[in-house]
Scaffold this active site. Structure first.
Site, PDB file in Angstrom:
ATOM      1  N   GLU A  45      12.275 -50.585  65.733  1.00  0.00           N
ATOM      2  CA  GLU A  45      11.940 -51.249  66.979  1.00  0.00           C
ATOM      3  C   GLU A  45      12.205 -50.323  68.154  1.00  0.00           C
ATOM      4  OE1 GLU A  45      12.567 -55.890  65.887  1.00  0.00           O
ATOM      5  OE2 GLU A  45      14.302 -54.888  66.700  1.00  0.00           O
ATOM      6  N   CYS A  67      27.268 -55.312  65.150  1.00  0.00           N
ATOM      7  CA  CYS A  67      25.917 -54.840  65.457  1.00  0.00           C
ATOM      8  C   CYS A  67      24.939 -55.319  64.400  1.00  0.00           C
ATOM      9  CB  CYS A  67      25.919 -53.310  65.523  1.00  0.00           C
ATOM     10  SG  CYS A  67      24.275 -52.594  65.732  1.00  0.00           S
ATOM     11  N   GLY A 104      19.869 -47.183  64.554  1.00  0.00           N
ATOM     12  CA  GLY A 104      20.268 -45.924  63.935  1.00  0.00           C
ATOM     13  C   GLY A 104      21.337 -45.162  64.680  1.00  0.00           C
ATOM     14  N   GLU A 105      21.906 -44.198  63.966  1.00  0.00           N
ATOM     15  CA  GLU A 105      22.907 -43.299  64.532  1.00  0.00           C
ATOM     16  C   GLU A 105      22.223 -41.943  64.728  1.00  0.00           C
ATOM     17  OE1 GLU A 105      25.797 -43.028  65.961  1.00  0.00           O
ATOM     18  OE2 GLU A 105      25.622 -40.864  65.843  1.00  0.00           O
ATOM     19  N   SER A 133      23.243 -41.594  72.191  1.00  0.00           N
ATOM     20  CA  SER A 133      24.424 -42.445  72.024  1.00  0.00           C
ATOM     21  C   SER A 133      24.924 -42.343  70.595  1.00  0.00           C
ATOM     22  CB  SER A 133      24.032 -43.901  72.342  1.00  0.00           C
ATOM     23  OG  SER A 133      25.146 -44.748  72.238  1.00  0.00           O
ATOM     24  N   SER A 156      30.143 -44.561  71.710  1.00  0.00           N
ATOM     25  CA  SER A 156      30.449 -45.978  71.520  1.00  0.00           C
ATOM     26  C   SER A 156      31.900 -46.105  71.073  1.00  0.00           C
ATOM     27  CB  SER A 156      29.496 -46.563  70.480  1.00  0.00           C
ATOM     28  OG  SER A 156      28.170 -46.451  70.963  1.00  0.00           O
ATOM     29  N   LEU A 157      32.777 -46.297  72.030  1.00  0.00           N
ATOM     30  CA  LEU A 157      34.213 -46.295  71.711  1.00  0.00           C
ATOM     31  C   LEU A 157      34.658 -47.693  71.274  1.00  0.00           C
ATOM     32  CD1 LEU A 157      36.420 -44.066  71.755  1.00  0.00           C
ATOM     33  CD2 LEU A 157      37.274 -45.152  73.831  1.00  0.00           C
ATOM     34  N   HIS A 158      34.500 -48.663  72.126  1.00  0.00           N
ATOM     35  CA  HIS A 158      34.767 -50.076  71.838  1.00  0.00           C
ATOM     36  C   HIS A 158      36.227 -50.447  71.612  1.00  0.00           C
ATOM     37  CE1 HIS A 158      30.490 -50.395  71.898  1.00  0.00           C
ATOM     38  NE2 HIS A 158      30.296 -49.925  70.696  1.00  0.00           N
ATOM     39  N   ASN A 167      26.543 -59.048  72.682  1.00  0.00           N
ATOM     40  CA  ASN A 167      25.472 -59.965  72.277  1.00  0.00           C
ATOM     41  C   ASN A 167      25.852 -60.447  70.896  1.00  0.00           C
ATOM     42  OD1 ASN A 167      23.573 -59.613  74.412  1.00  0.00           O
ATOM     43  ND2 ASN A 167      23.213 -57.557  73.610  1.00  0.00           N
TER      44      ASN A 167
HETATM   45  N1  SAH Z   1      24.473 -45.626  66.804  1.00  0.00           N
HETATM   46  C1  SAH Z   1      24.479 -45.402  68.225  1.00  0.00           C
HETATM   47  C2  SAH Z   1      23.388 -46.178  68.942  1.00  0.00           C
HETATM   48  C3  SAH Z   1      23.572 -47.643  68.740  1.00  0.00           C
HETATM   49  S1  SAH Z   1      23.063 -48.861  69.866  1.00  0.00           S
HETATM   50  C4  SAH Z   1      25.827 -45.796  68.788  1.00  0.00           C
HETATM   51  O1  SAH Z   1      26.564 -46.485  68.114  1.00  0.00           O
HETATM   52  O2  SAH Z   1      26.131 -45.398  69.896  1.00  0.00           O
HETATM   53  C5  SAH Z   1      23.693 -48.563  71.416  1.00  0.00           C
HETATM   54  C6  SAH Z   1      24.930 -49.342  71.838  1.00  0.00           C
HETATM   55  O3  SAH Z   1      24.858 -50.758  71.627  1.00  0.00           O
HETATM   56  C7  SAH Z   1      26.160 -48.865  71.108  1.00  0.00           C
HETATM   57  O4  SAH Z   1      27.176 -48.631  72.042  1.00  0.00           O
HETATM   58  C8  SAH Z   1      26.498 -50.041  70.249  1.00  0.00           C
HETATM   59  O5  SAH Z   1      27.849 -50.059  69.873  1.00  0.00           O
HETATM   60  C9  SAH Z   1      26.117 -51.186  71.152  1.00  0.00           C
HETATM   61  N2  SAH Z   1      26.022 -52.466  70.446  1.00  0.00           N
HETATM   62  C10 SAH Z   1      25.723 -52.660  69.149  1.00  0.00           C
HETATM   63  N3  SAH Z   1      25.753 -53.980  68.856  1.00  0.00           N
HETATM   64  C11 SAH Z   1      26.070 -54.621  70.002  1.00  0.00           C
HETATM   65  C12 SAH Z   1      26.223 -55.995  70.332  1.00  0.00           C
HETATM   66  N4  SAH Z   1      26.059 -56.950  69.414  1.00  0.00           N
HETATM   67  N5  SAH Z   1      26.547 -56.297  71.592  1.00  0.00           N
HETATM   68  C13 SAH Z   1      26.699 -55.328  72.527  1.00  0.00           C
HETATM   69  N6  SAH Z   1      26.552 -54.012  72.274  1.00  0.00           N
HETATM   70  C14 SAH Z   1      26.237 -53.657  71.009  1.00  0.00           C
END
Ligand code: SAH
Length: 398
Positions: free
Chosen positions: A132, A159, A207-208, A241, A264-266, A340
């Protein structure tokens, strides 16, 4: 989920991809790499640099300038229709386009919201793999969010893409095609607001990207080189990313590019990050940030630290303070993303007051912080919602 062994990895990787693949072969159980021995997507002009294109037309018995003509049509005029290529002899048009501009992705479904200014496309590849992409038009920019893999092997539990696992890596041209399609609808004036251009590209779809390093790098070059070599989008407007594949971040820092890096630290602590971003078991927070700061130093570009705000999981004040301590004084800014919730997820977005306090704590330590605009939730096109392959209802042809 499957674990991949070193032999399979060696089979599935070639050339420049290998060093990163070797570095990722210690991925913990549950994380996946692309499988070997798959049929490759057809070769396309956008897989090749200008020298490779000239070699490809030479192999068809044609002079090198034919490659430039073809490139001007595709990258400059945004057409892949032989009928438009009136500067090429008519018999040759079909031959060259057939050899170098094969259709790669077929739009299966288009969904739009925000008055047509956010558009998600579900694409089907030659082998039935789904990906997508999302186009977002803002007053000051047009951003294409593209996929680099069909599915994802990184298994982040919040995710939607991560839940489905990895189908396969995309080729460079399959990535470029997503941007090309967006550039074309913008040029045609098909998005409300009149004709325009795609100004930004973010590798934040499925994807990564750094697990598909060689194709992503080739795609970045095609996207950013001026026409006729490429689509002419500024490197500074392209964001890659990553979950934090440290050797690949270091390699990217050596490429002499000025693309933006998002990490993407989180979570600021390993205990929680091991759960939210499982690859953290291989590369810890400190190592990931060290590589990210190295990238900032090499490129002069502020890195973006992505942080999905998950209620009562990672949104505590003490975690804000810990994060601020890691980032204060660094060339970094934090992008807070309201979670989300994915279908069936036990997690939800942070309470707005809690998120506001988290933001204040970072800001009061001098850490630049913004809140991500989450467009496209209604069409399952927002962050982390891209999960075409896991959703049979999306697979219908329109
Ligand atoms: N694999 C890459 C790109 C992924 S998508 C990465 O992890 O960075 C881009 C961003 O969306 C990432 O920071 C990912 O962690 C975030 N993301 C994934 N699922 C999510 C969700 N359900 N709610 C909010 N952000 C989300």
């Amino acid at each position: 989920m499957r674990h991949i062994d070193a032999t399979e990895l060696a089979q599935s990787q070639t050339g420049g991809e290998r060093s990163v693949a070797q570095a990722t072969q210690l991925l913990p159980i549950g994380l996946t790499q692309a499988r070997g021995r798959r049929a490759r997507p057809p070769r396309h002009l956008a897989d090749l640099d200008p020298a490779g294109r000239r070699a490809a037309v030479a192999a068809l018995g044609q002079p090198g300038y034919r490659a430039d003509q073809l490139s001007r049509h595709y990258f400059g005029r945004l057409t892949d229709d032989p009928a438009d290529m009136t500067d090429l002899p008519s018999g040759l048009r079909t031959e060259l386009a057939g050899a170098l501009l094969p259709p790669l992705l077929t739009a299966q479904r288009e969904l739009e919201c925000d008055g047509g200014t956010t558009r998600k496309t579900l694409w089907r590849a030659f082998d039935g793999a789904f990906v997508e992409s999302v186009l977002m038009r803002y007053p000051d920019r047009v951003t294409m969010c593209v996929s680099s893999q069909s599915g994802c092997g990184m298994a982040c539990p919040f995710c939607a893409t991560g839940q489905a696992g990895l189908t396969r890596n995309l080729s460079a041209a399959e990535i470029v095609t997503q941007v090309f399609a967006g550039a074309r609808v913008m040029a045609a004036g098909a998005v409300p607001g009149g004709p325009g251009r795609v100004s930004n590209v973010v590798f934040m779809g499925m994807g990564e990207p750094l697990a598909n390093y060689a194709s992503v790098l080739a795609a970045v070059r095609r996207i950013t080189e001026p026409a006729p070599a490429g689509l002419g989008i500024s490197q500074r407007s392209v964001t890659v990313s990553t979950v934090g594949l440290v050797p690949a971040i270091r390699k990217l820092a050596d490429e002499q590019l000025s693309v933006r890096l998002a990490v993407s630290l989180h979570a600021p602590d390993d205990e929680l990050r091991n759960e939210l971003v499982p690859v953290n078991r291989r590369w810890k927070v400190a190592e990931v940030l060290d590589a990210a700061f190295g990238y900032a130093a090499a490129t002069g570009r502020r890195v973006s630290i992505e942080y999905a705000m998950i209620r009562d999981i990672n949104d505590q004040a003490w975690r804000a303070d810990l994060l601020a301590g890691l980032l204060a004084g660094r060339l970094a800014h934090v992008n807070l993303i309201p979670l989300n919730p994915t279908p069936g997820s036990k997690w939800t977005a942070s309470d707005p007051d809690v998120a506001a306090e988290f933001l204040d704590r970072l800001a009061s330590c001098g850490v630049p912080v913004t809140v991500r605009d989450t467009r496209g939730t209604q069409i399952d096109g927002a962050c982390g919602q891209l999960a075409a392959a896991s959703s049979p209802s999306n697979a219908s042809t329109v």
